[in-house]
Design a protein around this motif. Sequence first.
Motif, PDB file in Angstrom:
ATOM      1  N   ILE A 218       0.838  -1.199   0.000  1.00 17.27           N
ATOM      2  CA  ILE A 218       0.000   0.000   0.000  1.00 17.27           C
ATOM      3  C   ILE A 218       0.872   1.247   0.000  1.00 17.27           C
ATOM      4  CG2 ILE A 218      -1.763   1.281   1.260  1.00 17.27           C
ATOM      5  CD1 ILE A 218      -2.819  -1.395   2.299  1.00 17.27           C
ATOM      6  N   ASP A 219       1.971   1.220   0.751  1.00 20.92           N
ATOM      7  CA  ASP A 219       2.915   2.338   0.734  1.00 20.92           C
ATOM      8  C   ASP A 219       3.435   2.579  -0.683  1.00 20.92           C
ATOM      9  OD1 ASP A 219       5.017   4.214   1.574  1.00 20.92           O
ATOM     10  OD2 ASP A 219       6.376   2.515   1.308  1.00 20.92           O
ATOM     11  N   ARG A 220       3.792   1.532  -1.396  1.00 19.29           N
ATOM     12  CA  ARG A 220       4.253   1.683  -2.777  1.00 19.29           C
ATOM     13  C   ARG A 220       3.155   2.264  -3.654  1.00 19.29           C
ATOM     14  NH1 ARG A 220       6.780  -4.402  -3.262  1.00 19.29           N
ATOM     15  NH2 ARG A 220       8.698  -4.060  -2.056  1.00 19.29           N
ATOM     16  N   GLN A 221       1.935   1.819  -3.436  1.00 19.47           N
ATOM     17  CA  GLN A 221       0.813   2.329  -4.215  1.00 19.47           C
ATOM     18  C   GLN A 221       0.639   3.824  -4.008  1.00 19.47           C
ATOM     19  OE1 GLN A 221      -2.922   0.617  -3.031  1.00 19.47           O
ATOM     20  NE2 GLN A 221      -4.031   1.353  -4.828  1.00 19.47           N
ATOM     21  N   VAL A 222       0.718   4.271  -2.756  1.00 20.91           N
ATOM     22  CA  VAL A 222       0.569   5.700  -2.474  1.00 20.91           C
ATOM     23  C   VAL A 222       1.705   6.484  -3.112  1.00 20.91           C
ATOM     24  CG1 VAL A 222       0.542   7.435  -0.646  1.00 20.91           C
ATOM     25  CG2 VAL A 222      -0.730   5.297  -0.348  1.00 20.91           C
ATOM     26  N   ARG A 223       2.939   6.000  -2.972  1.00 15.70           N
ATOM     27  CA  ARG A 223       4.085   6.726  -3.535  1.00 15.70           C
ATOM     28  C   ARG A 223       4.061   6.736  -5.056  1.00 15.70           C
ATOM     29  NH1 ARG A 223       8.650   4.344  -2.797  1.00 15.70           N
ATOM     30  NH2 ARG A 223       8.031   2.444  -1.687  1.00 15.70           N
ATOM     31  N   ALA A 224       3.548   5.648  -5.656  1.00 15.22           N
ATOM     32  CA  ALA A 224       3.546   5.544  -7.123  1.00 15.22           C
ATOM     33  C   ALA A 224       2.421   6.334  -7.768  1.00 15.22           C
ATOM     34  CB  ALA A 224       3.441   4.073  -7.534  1.00 15.22           C
ATOM     35  N   LEU A 225       1.275   6.437  -7.114  1.00 15.75           N
ATOM     36  CA  LEU A 225       0.088   6.982  -7.764  1.00 15.75           C
ATOM     37  C   LEU A 225      -0.294   8.371  -7.273  1.00 15.75           C
ATOM     38  CD1 LEU A 225      -2.122   3.768  -7.978  1.00 15.75           C
ATOM     39  CD2 LEU A 225      -0.339   4.582  -9.524  1.00 15.75           C
ATOM     40  N   THR A 226       0.554   8.989  -6.447  1.00 20.47           N
ATOM     41  CA  THR A 226       0.347  10.376  -6.034  1.00 20.47           C
ATOM     42  C   THR A 226       1.272  11.271  -6.847  1.00 20.47           C
ATOM     43  OG1 THR A 226      -0.242   9.680  -3.790  1.00 20.47           O
ATOM     44  CG2 THR A 226       0.446  11.971  -4.077  1.00 20.47           C
ATOM     45  N   PRO A 227       0.796  12.308  -7.519  1.00 16.30           N
ATOM     46  CA  PRO A 227      -0.532  12.886  -7.422  1.00 16.30           C
ATOM     47  C   PRO A 227      -1.592  12.293  -8.350  1.00 16.30           C
ATOM     48  CG  PRO A 227       0.833  14.287  -8.766  1.00 16.30           C
ATOM     49  CD  PRO A 227       1.722  13.166  -8.290  1.00 16.30           C
ATOM     50  N   TRP A 228      -1.184  11.520  -9.370  1.00 12.59           N
ATOM     51  CA  TRP A 228      -2.192  10.999 -10.305  1.00 12.59           C
ATOM     52  C   TRP A 228      -1.980   9.512 -10.545  1.00 12.59           C
ATOM     53  CZ3 TRP A 228      -2.891   8.385 -14.773  1.00 12.59           C
ATOM     54  CH2 TRP A 228      -4.192   8.442 -15.321  1.00 12.59           C
ATOM     55  N   PRO A 229      -3.063   8.734 -10.571  1.00  9.50           N
ATOM     56  CA  PRO A 229      -4.475   9.115 -10.402  1.00  9.50           C
ATOM     57  C   PRO A 229      -4.891   9.337  -8.948  1.00  9.50           C
ATOM     58  CG  PRO A 229      -4.297   6.763 -10.734  1.00  9.50           C
ATOM     59  CD  PRO A 229      -2.906   7.312 -10.913  1.00  9.50           C
ATOM     60  N   GLY A 230      -3.941   9.191  -8.015  1.00  8.68           N
ATOM     61  CA  GLY A 230      -4.247   9.382  -6.600  1.00  8.68           C
ATOM     62  C   GLY A 230      -4.732   8.092  -5.972  1.00  8.68           C
ATOM     63  N   THR A 231      -4.442   7.919  -4.674  1.00  7.50           N
ATOM     64  CA  THR A 231      -4.934   6.754  -3.953  1.00  7.50           C
ATOM     65  C   THR A 231      -6.063   7.188  -3.026  1.00  7.50           C
ATOM     66  OG1 THR A 231      -3.136   7.089  -2.366  1.00  7.50           O
ATOM     67  CG2 THR A 231      -2.812   5.419  -4.050  1.00  7.50           C
ATOM     68  N   PHE A 232      -7.017   6.294  -2.817  1.00  6.82           N
ATOM     69  CA  PHE A 232      -8.189   6.684  -2.039  1.00  6.82           C
ATOM     70  C   PHE A 232      -8.786   5.492  -1.308  1.00  6.82           C
ATOM     71  CE2 PHE A 232      -9.804   5.318  -6.128  1.00  6.82           C
ATOM     72  CZ  PHE A 232     -10.987   4.643  -5.828  1.00  6.82           C
ATOM     73  N   THR A 233      -9.548   5.813  -0.272  1.00  7.73           N
ATOM     74  CA  THR A 233     -10.327   4.841   0.460  1.00  7.73           C
ATOM     75  C   THR A 233     -11.663   5.491   0.793  1.00  7.73           C
ATOM     76  OG1 THR A 233     -10.298   3.296   2.347  1.00  7.73           O
ATOM     77  CG2 THR A 233      -9.389   5.506   2.711  1.00  7.73           C
ATOM     78  N   VAL A 234     -12.483   4.821   1.613  1.00  6.10           N
ATOM     79  CA  VAL A 234     -13.808   5.335   1.937  1.00  6.10           C
ATOM     80  C   VAL A 234     -13.969   5.392   3.445  1.00  6.10           C
ATOM     81  CG1 VAL A 234     -16.304   4.958   1.704  1.00  6.10           C
ATOM     82  CG2 VAL A 234     -14.777   4.426  -0.199  1.00  6.10           C
TER      83      VAL A 234
END
Length: 311
Positions: A218-234
């Motif tokens: 998840i850390d890799r996902q946040v670092r890879a996808l910020t700022p686009w397309p961005g990571t999100f949850t609910v």
Amino acid sequence: MRLAFMGTPDFAVPALHALHAAGHEIVTVYSQPPRPAGRGKKLRPSPVHEAALALGIPVRTPAGLRRNTEEQAHFRALQLDAAVVAAYGLILPATMLDAPVHGCLNIHASLLPRWRGAAPIQAAILAGDSESGVTIMQMDAGLDTGAMLLRDRVALTEHTTATSLHDDLAAMGGRLIVEALRLLPTTGTPQPETGVTYVQRLSREDGRIDWTSPAIQIDRQVRALTPWPGTFTVLDGQVIKIGAAIPAPGTTQAQPGTVVDDRLLVACGAGTLLRITRLQRPGRGMMDTADFLRGQAVPPGTCFGTEAGDA
């Protein structure tokens, strides 16, 4: 050399500036057409388009090339020594690939043949690669399959983000393309047949956090996808963007997605833990966790959404 430059996003701008500073004759720049942007949805030229105009270079913005015989004829009539392509976003037909004396050279943001395709910077971080880099490639009809002229590399760490890697590789691409043009005419090295990987275009859904994944992923996902397309949850029916997070020591028996302390430490897959350090609620800017919690309490036991339909 007499050149055409073909590029669209910020990544390509340093290369355009480097070629101009090196004294090459850039007779025209190709970029994708202006797109609606901002609240008013006014048409905005691409970063490369704006940079070319600032340098006094004419810009062409065809919507497509493969069936545009008029544009193909114009390109052939330019009598180019070479064309340089950097994240242009349109497929060049064979008539254009073959038109310049030395063909078309592509600045690709990976160590080919790894991460052919549209999002190599993000893919390298998502995969946990130990290095990335830039390949200057002689373009052919395939998808990033041409012979390699030059490569350089940069180490990736647990702190590398898409933004930092983008900036490093953009600068590297500008330096390498100037060097590659000095080497022409030269014969490139064919790409090896082993180690080939592809990455598809990213979509917003790629940013949805699956809390059953380990914290490191998840850390890799946040670092890879910020700022686009961005990571999100609910959270409570609202989409919450995650801007930064850090894997935390220790383990937990809590269900993935469950907040386990009062500073947004969240349970992830395999009992791992992730501390959210920056996040954003709808209609607000990205903020540090402490500032976020002053406006919206997220007590221990709160569970972030995990179902595909939650957003």
